[in-house]
Structure formats: C-alpha cells, structure tokens
Design an enzyme around this catalytic site. Structure first.
Site, PDB file in Angstrom:
ATOM      1  N   GLN A 151     -12.182 -51.076  -6.730  1.00 38.03           N
ATOM      2  CA  GLN A 151     -10.834 -50.770  -6.443  1.00 38.03           C
ATOM      3  C   GLN A 151     -10.293 -51.356  -5.198  1.00 38.03           C
ATOM      4  O   GLN A 151      -9.129 -51.891  -5.180  1.00 38.03           O
ATOM      5  CB  GLN A 151     -10.519 -49.671  -6.711  1.00 38.03           C
ATOM      6  CG  GLN A 151     -10.660 -48.927  -8.120  1.00 38.03           C
ATOM      7  CD  GLN A 151     -11.026 -47.661  -8.552  1.00 38.03           C
ATOM      8  OE1 GLN A 151     -11.567 -46.749  -7.578  1.00 38.03           O
ATOM      9  NE2 GLN A 151     -10.480 -47.065  -9.888  1.00 38.03           N
TER      10      GLN A 151
ATOM     11  N   GLU B 217     -20.535 -43.725  -6.127  1.00 38.26           N
ATOM     12  CA  GLU B 217     -20.246 -44.519  -7.605  1.00 38.26           C
ATOM     13  C   GLU B 217     -19.584 -45.889  -6.938  1.00 38.26           C
ATOM     14  O   GLU B 217     -18.960 -46.144  -5.869  1.00 38.26           O
ATOM     15  CB  GLU B 217     -19.168 -43.727  -8.375  1.00 38.26           C
ATOM     16  CG  GLU B 217     -17.816 -43.030  -7.694  1.00 38.26           C
ATOM     17  CD  GLU B 217     -16.630 -44.342  -7.853  1.00 38.26           C
ATOM     18  OE1 GLU B 217     -16.915 -45.124  -8.779  1.00 38.26           O
ATOM     19  OE2 GLU B 217     -15.616 -43.911  -7.230  1.00 38.26           O
TER      20      GLU B 217
ATOM     21  N   GLY C 176     -12.990 -46.955 -20.082  1.00 36.43           N
ATOM     22  CA  GLY C 176     -13.761 -46.967 -21.645  1.00 36.43           C
ATOM     23  C   GLY C 176     -15.085 -47.579 -21.986  1.00 36.43           C
ATOM     24  O   GLY C 176     -16.043 -47.070 -22.619  1.00 36.43           O
TER      25      GLY C 176
ATOM     26  N   CYS D  20      -7.641 -42.915 -10.056  1.00 33.59           N
ATOM     27  CA  CYS D  20      -7.603 -41.672 -10.817  1.00 33.59           C
ATOM     28  C   CYS D  20      -7.863 -40.349  -9.764  1.00 33.59           C
ATOM     29  O   CYS D  20      -7.401 -39.227  -9.997  1.00 33.59           O
ATOM     30  CB  CYS D  20      -8.458 -41.657 -12.033  1.00 33.59           C
ATOM     31  SG  CYS D  20     -10.266 -41.784 -11.533  1.00 33.59           S
TER      32      CYS D  20
ATOM     33  N   LYS E 135     -12.181 -50.917 -18.416  1.00 27.21           N
ATOM     34  CA  LYS E 135     -13.474 -50.775 -17.550  1.00 27.21           C
ATOM     35  C   LYS E 135     -14.137 -49.305 -17.971  1.00 27.21           C
ATOM     36  O   LYS E 135     -15.109 -49.191 -18.007  1.00 27.21           O
ATOM     37  CB  LYS E 135     -13.144 -51.007 -16.031  1.00 27.21           C
ATOM     38  CG  LYS E 135     -12.745 -52.410 -15.812  1.00 27.21           C
ATOM     39  CD  LYS E 135     -12.370 -52.533 -14.583  1.00 27.21           C
ATOM     40  CE  LYS E 135     -12.151 -54.193 -13.967  1.00 27.21           C
ATOM     41  NZ  LYS E 135     -11.805 -54.182 -12.518  1.00 27.21           N
TER      42      LYS E 135
END
EC number: 1.2.1.70
Length: 543
Positions: free
Chosen positions: A214, A208, A290, A144, A288
């Site tokens: 990822q 984070e 949400g 994102c 994940k």
C-alpha cells in the site's frame, strides 16, 4: 506602499501577507505612534503581545518610523517587506513534515470509513491539500486500518488546522470529533512513524506484508501529481526501502498473519470446533483481500468456497492458482442467495455503501445446525460492507476489522521482541533520511551561486566584445566565450565541492551547511533564494 507584481495572481502569498498584517494598509502611522520607543530608536512590541501564539512567539522589534524611512517606504519592494517581517519564517526556515492521522489504534471503524479516500481520488485530494495556504506537498495513505495525511507544511500549527478542517469538510465529521481521535507527528517523529508503518510495526497484525504494498501504491499514484513533491515522495520511497530491509534482515514476517488470515482465524474461533471444516463459506469480493481469505481457508482445511464477484475473470485466475480448493463463482446479483446458503460470509469489496443491511439479512433462513444456527459476517472492508444494524438480527453475528484485535492479542511477547529487532533498522534509516533532507538545503545555494557567476560572466563578456569591435571573427568570439566559461567553472569548482553532500556523514554535513550559510552571506544569495521560493509558491498556487 504598492505590493510588487510578483505577488499578483498568488492568493496563497496574498493571504499570508494579509493574515499577518503585512499589507500596506496594516502599517498606519497611528499604530506606529502608539508604540513606545526603546533604546536607540528601536520600537518594542508591548509585553502582552509577546506571548501571542502563531508568528509572534518572541519579542520582535521594529525600526522607528523616522521621516527618512517614511519617505523611502514607497521604494521598498514587497519581497523586502516579507524579508523584514514575521512572515519570513515561512520562506527562510525549512518547512516541516507533518502527519495528521487516525488509525485502528485511535479511532473506531465508524469514523475511519467516513474519512477513507479511494485510491482513484488520491490525486484530487493531493491537489486540494496543496491548495491550502500553508501546505506545499502532500500524500494520502488510506487503508482499512488507517487514514493518514502526510504534508510538507510552511507552518506546523496553521498547516494542521487547515488539513483538519479539510478532513472535516470532506468527511462530514466535526473538527472537534476528529481532534479527539487524531494523532499528530512532526519531522523526525513523522519520519519514524511512516517507517514503522511500512515495516509492519504499526499494523494490527505485526509484520503483515500488505501495508508495504500500500505504501508502494502511494508512490505509484503520486508520480507526476503536482504536490507529491521531492520531500514527501522521498519520504515514501525511503519508507519502502525500510520496509524491505526490515523484512529481509529480521524475522518479523516469519509466522506473521495478515488481516485476511486473522479474519479466517476469528471466524473459526466463533464456530464450534467440530464444524471448522464443514462450515459453508462464502467470500464477497475477489480482490487482494478476498484472494488471501480463500488462501487461508484452504490452509485451514476448507475444501469448498463460493466466491461472489462482479466478473468471473478474477475468480478464474484464483481457481487456477489454488487447485486445492473448489471455488464456485456467482455473480453479484446472486449475493443474497449465496449468503442464505452460507454459514460464514466474508466481505472485502471496495463498495462505499453497505452491501448487507438488516432488511437483507433478517429474512434469510437460519444457518446450519452444525454452527448453532448463527450466520457469521466477517467484514474486513473499510468503508464497511455490512451495516452495523445487521448485528440486531438475532440469528446473525457481525465482526469488522476492529474485532480482529482479539486474534492478534496472542503472542504479544513474541511481537514485542520482533519489533525491537526492527527498531534498530528504523532508527538508522531515520537518521539517514533526516541527513538527506538537510543536504537538500544546499541545492538552492548551488543554483543561485552558479546563476550569480553566470550573470557576471555574461556582463563582462559583453563589455569585452564591445571593446574588441565588430570586426572580430566567430573563432575568436568562441574562444573568448570558452575562456570566460572555463575561468568561472574553475573558480566555482572549490565552492561547489564543499556544497555537495549526500548526508551520510554528520560531520561533513555540518561543515557543508556552514559553507552554505557563509556563501549566502558573502554573495547575498539569500534574497535570490527567497525570491525563488516565492515564485515556486506562486506557480504552485496557480496550478
């Protein structure tokens, strides 16, 4: 001059030869005669050619075309043409690791969502990238907050050009616009960048943990994919090690927020403080992101949330994991009805088209008076789930991942201090990775030296057997064969020991590379290594 059959069926090689005027038709006698001779019959390129970008970066010399060389020209193989030409740099010099990327720091979400590549499409993207003329290996990191292409390029300049044009073709964004927002990093800088990404230093939210997952997914998806080769896969695997080490040995992850928690913080910042607990919450998507939104809502005191998802299975699993909050499941076809009853709507789905548009939202009833009658859409999906046109609705407020900067701008000094702790580890690991890449250079020499010795062994063994006649028994044959193998192995033991290096010691590595170059010269192995590279390139192109 006939091109060797080694190049047949290899468009990438043929393109290189033709692009740089290395094909037979390019070396006409008229062009040779127009170039003045220098000292000792050496033909020097005109001065205005010396500054030409691309292959001709330095003055290059060509042997004058004497009658003797002209008569022998037909016997020169395509390989020898390539070795004596400017294209030699593509095969003899080490290829470059290059990053062509756009991130939340350089490009708006409107552009990133067009460039985004779903995980299921990563193998296809790798195959297409490796089909480009100057790309050997590739990987895609699309999240994102970033869209980054990692490649092993035969040529930095041409590789970047080809990848940028590919990105333009797949996204519909003009090359000029991509160039305005992209960043380019090469070799050591590229290595340091992916290590910083994996460690969470380049994230909008420092430290984070989702980005490390990822990066792991890039390796998982890339396994078995042609084009996710030794250099790029090694880079990402090392990046995973760096990410784990930084989080273990520093306190960068302590108190760190994720994109999901930042989204919750942003929503609460926009609501009246008195309504933080009573506001009606709705989460679209139970993946994940949400799940993390629900987790942080619960941590902030929220006692009830409506979750809209395609299936109930994931929602039930979250409900079991988080008994401290009431989770109500609704199917996707009830999404608008659920939004009409919510004060805050979080969206985090993988949909490639918006779920909410202006016409969907403008007819919804106003949010509750406790939140000022304004409905807040917090969209943390890329591509976005909420169209920008929704912001035109008077009773709606829309926020996307770019708006999270408002939340993470706080505690900047603490973020910088933690980043400095991690940089020490990243610098150390970057040095180790570069040394590992250097150590890989000896592998072709080791293989070719063994093959060279084996050819001699087999040839001499055949001579010996022919002299011994046909009446030799199997036991003697085996003994002579074992003897020849033993002699070769003993002879190669010393050179092989001096060619093996894990890259951990810079002095040892330097000596190893010197030994490699010496052996290449002594046994004429460079030609064999070059042929192997050409063969590998041909096979890659045909896949």
């Amino acid at each position: 001059m006939a091109v060797s059959s080694a190049f047949v069926g290899c468009p990438k090689l043929e393109t290189l030869l033709n692009h740089h005027n290395l094909s037979p038709s390019s070396s006409s006698s008229s062009s040779v005669s127009q170039t003045p001779l220098g000292l000792n019959g050496v033909r020097v390129l005109p001065k205005n050619n010396r500054t030409r970008r691309g292959l001709i970066q330095k003055a290059r010399c060509e042997l004058s075309a004497s009658s003797d060389s002209a008569s022998n020209a037909a016997s020169i193989s395509a390989l020898e043409q390539l070795k004596n030409s400017a294209a030699d740099r593509y095969t003899k010099e080490r290829s470059s690791i290059v990053v062509i990327g756009l991130s939340i720091h350089t490009a708006p979400v409107e552009m990133r969502e067009k460039l985004a590549i779903p995980e299921a499409e990563w193998p296809r993207a790798i195959a297409e990238l490796c089909g480009l003329n100057h790309i050997e290996e590739a990987a895609v990191l699309s999240t994102c907050n970033r869209m980054e292409i990692y490649v092993l390029a035969l040529s930095q300049h041409r590789g970047v050009k080809e990848v940028t044009e590919w990105m333009s073709k797949t996204s519909g964004i003009p090359v000029s616009e991509i160039c305005q927002h992209r960043f380019l990093l090469y070799n050591k800088d590229a290595t340091q960048h992916i290590f910083e990404v994996s460690a969470g230093l380049d994230s909008l939210v420092l430290g984070e943990g989702q980005i490390l997952a990822q990066v792991k997914q890039v390796v998982k998806v890339g396994q078995g994919v042609n084009g996710f080769g030794r250099n790029i896969s090694g880079l990402f695997k090392h990046a995973i090690t760096v990410g784990k080490r930084v989080r273990t040995e520093t306190n960068i992850a302590s108190g760190a927020v994720s994109v999901s928690s930042a989204a919750v913080e942003l929503a609460l910042m926009k609501l009246p403080q008195s309504s933080n607990v009573s506001a009606r919450m709705c989460v679209i998507g139970a993946g994940k992101m949400g799940k993390l939104v629900i987790k942080h809502l619960m941590a902030k005191g929220c006692t009830k949330v409506v979750v809209v998802n395609r299936s109930e299975e994931r929602v039930s699993a979250i409900r079991e994991e988080m008994p401290g909050i009431e989770i109500i499941y609704r199917p996707l076809d009830e999404m608008l009805a659920c939004a009409s009853e919510a004060d805050v709507v979080f969206t985090s789905t993988a949909s490639e088209t918006p779920l909410f548009l202006k016409e969907h939202v403008e007819n919804l009833p106003q949010a509750s008076p406790e939140v000022g009658g304004l409905r807040h859409f917090v969209d943390i999906s890329v591509p976005r789930n909420v169209g920008s046109c929704v912001g035109e609705v008077e009773t709606a407020r829309v926020y996307n991942v770019d708006d999270l900067k408002e939340v993470v701008a706080a505690n900047k000094e603490d973020r910088m201090r933690k980043a400095m702790e991690a940089q020490t580890i990243i610098t150390e690991e970057s040095t180790q990775f570069e040394a590992w890449r250097d150590s890989l250079e000896t592998v072709p020499t080791i293989k070719k030296l063994r093959a060279y010795a084996e050819r001699i062994r087999v040839a001499e063994l055949e001579k010996c057997m022919s002299k011994m006649g046909d009446d030799i028994n199997k036991k003697t044959t085996r003994a002579v064969d074992d003897l020849s193998r033993g002699i070769v192995n003993r002879f190669l033991h010393g050179p092989m020991q001096h060619l093996r290096c894990d890259g951990s010691d810079s002095r040892t590595l330097s000596e190893t590379l010197e030994n490699m170059h010496a052996l290449n010269r002594m046994y004429g192995l460079e030609k064999d290594i070059l042929e192997e590279k050409l063969k590998a390139m041909a096979e890659q192109q045909q896949k």
